[in-house]
Design a protein around this motif. Structure first.
Motif, mmCIF file in Angstrom:
data_model
loop_
_atom_site.group_PDB
_atom_site.id
_atom_site.type_symbol
_atom_site.label_atom_id
_atom_site.label_comp_id
_atom_site.label_asym_id
_atom_site.label_seq_id
_atom_site.Cartn_x
_atom_site.Cartn_y
_atom_site.Cartn_z
ATOM 1 N N ALA A 2 0.864 -1.188 0.000
ATOM 2 C CA ALA A 2 0.000 0.000 0.000
ATOM 3 C C ALA A 2 0.897 1.234 0.000
ATOM 4 O O ALA A 2 1.966 1.249 0.629
ATOM 5 N N LEU A 3 0.454 2.284 -0.722
ATOM 6 C CA LEU A 3 1.235 3.527 -0.832
ATOM 7 C C LEU A 3 0.505 4.680 -0.143
ATOM 8 O O LEU A 3 -0.730 4.698 -0.094
ATOM 9 N N PRO A 4 1.262 5.667 0.330
ATOM 10 C CA PRO A 4 0.639 6.770 1.086
ATOM 11 C C PRO A 4 -0.196 7.750 0.259
ATOM 12 O O PRO A 4 -0.735 8.686 0.813
ATOM 13 N N ARG A 5 -0.322 7.586 -1.032
ATOM 14 C CA ARG A 5 -1.251 8.440 -1.803
ATOM 15 C C ARG A 5 -2.626 7.780 -1.787
ATOM 16 O O ARG A 5 -2.730 6.588 -2.092
ATOM 17 N N ARG A 6 -3.645 8.582 -1.477
ATOM 18 C CA ARG A 6 -4.947 7.975 -1.200
ATOM 19 C C ARG A 6 -6.073 8.526 -2.075
ATOM 20 O O ARG A 6 -5.975 9.627 -2.602
ATOM 21 N N VAL A 7 -7.148 7.726 -2.133
ATOM 22 C CA VAL A 7 -8.410 8.189 -2.713
ATOM 23 C C VAL A 7 -9.353 8.438 -1.551
ATOM 24 O O VAL A 7 -9.427 7.632 -0.617
ATOM 25 N N ARG A 8 -10.055 9.577 -1.582
ATOM 26 C CA ARG A 8 -10.984 9.927 -0.510
ATOM 27 C C ARG A 8 -12.403 9.954 -1.076
ATOM 28 O O ARG A 8 -12.637 10.524 -2.154
ATOM 29 N N VAL A 9 -13.308 9.332 -0.362
ATOM 30 C CA VAL A 9 -14.701 9.297 -0.802
ATOM 31 C C VAL A 9 -15.589 9.791 0.333
ATOM 32 O O VAL A 9 -15.423 9.367 1.479
ATOM 33 N N GLU A 10 -16.509 10.690 -0.008
ATOM 34 C CA GLU A 10 -17.504 11.147 0.968
ATOM 35 C C GLU A 10 -18.874 10.710 0.470
ATOM 36 O O GLU A 10 -19.181 10.864 -0.715
ATOM 37 N N VAL A 11 -19.673 10.160 1.377
ATOM 38 C CA VAL A 11 -20.997 9.656 1.000
ATOM 39 C C VAL A 11 -22.036 10.240 1.942
ATOM 40 O O VAL A 11 -21.825 10.262 3.158
ATOM 41 N N ALA A 12 -23.137 10.711 1.370
ATOM 42 C CA ALA A 12 -24.232 11.224 2.204
ATOM 43 C C ALA A 12 -25.563 10.933 1.519
ATOM 44 O O ALA A 12 -25.621 10.818 0.290
ATOM 45 N N ASP A 13 -26.618 10.810 2.337
ATOM 46 C CA ASP A 13 -27.956 10.676 1.754
ATOM 47 C C ASP A 13 -28.273 11.958 1.014
ATOM 48 O O ASP A 13 -27.884 13.051 1.460
ATOM 49 N N SER A 14 -28.990 11.828 -0.111
ATOM 50 C CA SER A 14 -29.283 13.040 -0.871
ATOM 51 C C SER A 14 -30.551 12.866 -1.693
ATOM 52 O O SER A 14 -30.815 11.774 -2.226
ATOM 53 N N ALA A 15 -31.294 13.942 -1.794
ATOM 54 C CA ALA A 15 -32.473 13.916 -2.664
ATOM 55 C C ALA A 15 -32.023 14.001 -4.126
ATOM 56 O O ALA A 15 -32.782 13.730 -5.046
ATOM 57 N N HIS A 16 -30.779 14.414 -4.325
ATOM 58 C CA HIS A 16 -30.225 14.502 -5.691
ATOM 59 C C HIS A 16 -29.008 13.578 -5.772
ATOM 60 O O HIS A 16 -27.868 14.046 -5.731
ATOM 61 N N PRO A 17 -29.245 12.274 -5.856
ATOM 62 C CA PRO A 17 -28.120 11.334 -5.834
ATOM 63 C C PRO A 17 -27.226 11.490 -7.062
ATOM 64 O O PRO A 17 -27.677 11.975 -8.102
ATOM 65 N N GLY A 18 -25.985 11.105 -6.924
ATOM 66 C CA GLY A 18 -25.073 11.173 -8.062
ATOM 67 C C GLY A 18 -23.632 11.022 -7.604
ATOM 68 O O GLY A 18 -23.347 10.916 -6.407
ATOM 69 N N PHE A 19 -22.727 11.002 -8.569
ATOM 70 C CA PHE A 19 -21.304 10.815 -8.291
ATOM 71 C C PHE A 19 -20.540 12.024 -8.815
ATOM 72 O O PHE A 19 -20.806 12.498 -9.922
ATOM 73 N N THR A 20 -19.610 12.528 -8.015
ATOM 74 C CA THR A 20 -18.758 13.608 -8.514
ATOM 75 C C THR A 20 -17.289 13.221 -8.346
ATOM 76 O O THR A 20 -16.941 12.436 -7.462
ATOM 77 N N PHE A 21 -16.443 13.765 -9.216
ATOM 78 C CA PHE A 21 -14.996 13.580 -9.092
ATOM 79 C C PHE A 21 -14.367 14.967 -9.061
ATOM 80 O O PHE A 21 -14.578 15.759 -9.976
ATOM 81 N N ASP A 22 -13.624 15.249 -7.992
ATOM 82 C CA ASP A 22 -13.044 16.588 -7.807
ATOM 83 C C ASP A 22 -14.105 17.678 -7.969
ATOM 84 O O ASP A 22 -13.849 18.719 -8.580
ATOM 85 N N GLY A 23 -15.323 17.400 -7.489
ATOM 86 C CA GLY A 23 -16.392 18.398 -7.505
ATOM 87 C C GLY A 23 -17.225 18.430 -8.783
ATOM 88 O O GLY A 23 -18.294 19.030 -8.804
#
Ligand code: PMV
Length: 309
Positions: A29-50
């Protein structure tokens, strides 16, 4: 309330490609990471870097992980999933696996499901299969468990203990490529020369076991020799290219003990080990010549997740 998960990327130290066909691979494993935030939403969807992800090829593997979890644990999947990453994509550092692992882990945390590395791996593999076609599972295992692992498909991964912190030099060739295409290329070699390929797979397995011993004992010189040998074998099955070979040679000329392509090859990155006093100057030398290079201190922990208001 939102859940956050951070999953490490990985470098395969030895055994890539052959691991798909049953060999042991050694990966960290390497110290560079992927971060994911998840929350309930009335407007579901996926974003990358906003920015919203609309490309189906990028969206569907993550959606698959979420849907499978929603089905198994019977919860609604009206979620907003936001991904940010320190890991370059298509660079052989397992960015897609880290993303799947972080998604699975964040969703479990949001829903209060206590989930171990095995189940995180099981859900993540559903997404990885969409991305790579036939992944061995090494990327997912390393990203969820962290540390240094000896991995072989269908067998419980073995943790490799280190006597102290070690450094891996990682350098990106600048060329992105598809892991799926590289895996298919190797399958073509296997079809053409089945018995020769079987011998190479057994040899790659031995190489990984030997490399794990050398790394564990802190013998980076011995490990470097094994890695350079492994690069030559990978070149033989057609997954290196002139750019990667030049980058490997350059790293060796700057003083590394050994260097090789890491991951699927055909572009992507190289991994190298070097004497303690030379690591930083090698990274600087690579950067001066225009390569994105960094020193990764291992071992690094696996995925972690938490809740935030
Ligand atoms: O290039 P990456 O990070 O996707 O690594 C792929 C490693 C392979 O051995 C080529 C495939 C696999 O799933 O093991």
């Amino acid at each position: 309330m939102k859940a956050i998960a951070e999953a490490p990327s990985k470098a395969i130290i030895t055994g890539e490609h052959f691991v798909v066909h049953g060999a042991w691979a050694l990966a960290a494993a390497l110290p560079r990471r992927v971060r994911v935030e998840v929350a309930d939403s009335a407007h579901p969807g996926f974003t990358f870097d906003g920015a919203p992800i609309s490309d189906k090829r990028r969206l569907s593997p993550m959606a698959k992980v979420v849907e499978a979890m929603a089905k198994e644990y019977s919860f609604g999947s009206s979620l907003n999933v936001s991904v940010t990453s320190e890991v370059p994509q298509g660079a052989g550092l397992g960015s897609s696996a880290s993303t799947m692992v972080a998604v699975a882990s964040a969703v479990a945390r949001l829903r209060g499901i206590s989930i171990g590395a095995h189940d995180i791996g099981r859900f993540s593999m559903l997404g990885e299969k969409e991305v790579h076609g036939r992944p061995s599972g090494v990327d997912v295992a390393v990203s969820s468990m962290g540390g240094v692992l000896l991995f072989r498909p269908g067998v419980r991964p073995r943790k490799v203990r280190l006597t102290g912190a070690r450094s891996l030099i990682i350098a990106f060739s600048g060329r992105r490529r598809s892991t799926k295409r590289q895996i298919n290329r190797v399958s073509g070699v296997k079809e053409l020369f089945p018995s020769l390929f079987e011998g190479l797979t057994e040899a790659a397995s031995d190489v990984s076991l030997m490399a794990a011993e050398r790394l564990s004992a802190g013998d980076l010189k011995g490990l470097g020799k094994i890695m350079s040998f492994n690069h030559a074998v990978l070149a033989t099955i057609g997954v290196s290219n002139p750019g990667l070979d030049r980058l490997v040679d350059l790293t060796l000329s700057l003083g590394a003990y050994g260097a090789k392509l890491t991951g699927a090859g055909g572009g992507g990155s190289i991994v190298a080990v070097a004497p303690g006093g030379k690591e930083k100057s090698i990274v600087s030398g690579l950067r001066e010549r225009g390569f994105e290079a960094f020193l990764a201190v291992i071992p690094v922990g696996g995925v972690r997740s938490w809740l935030e208001k």
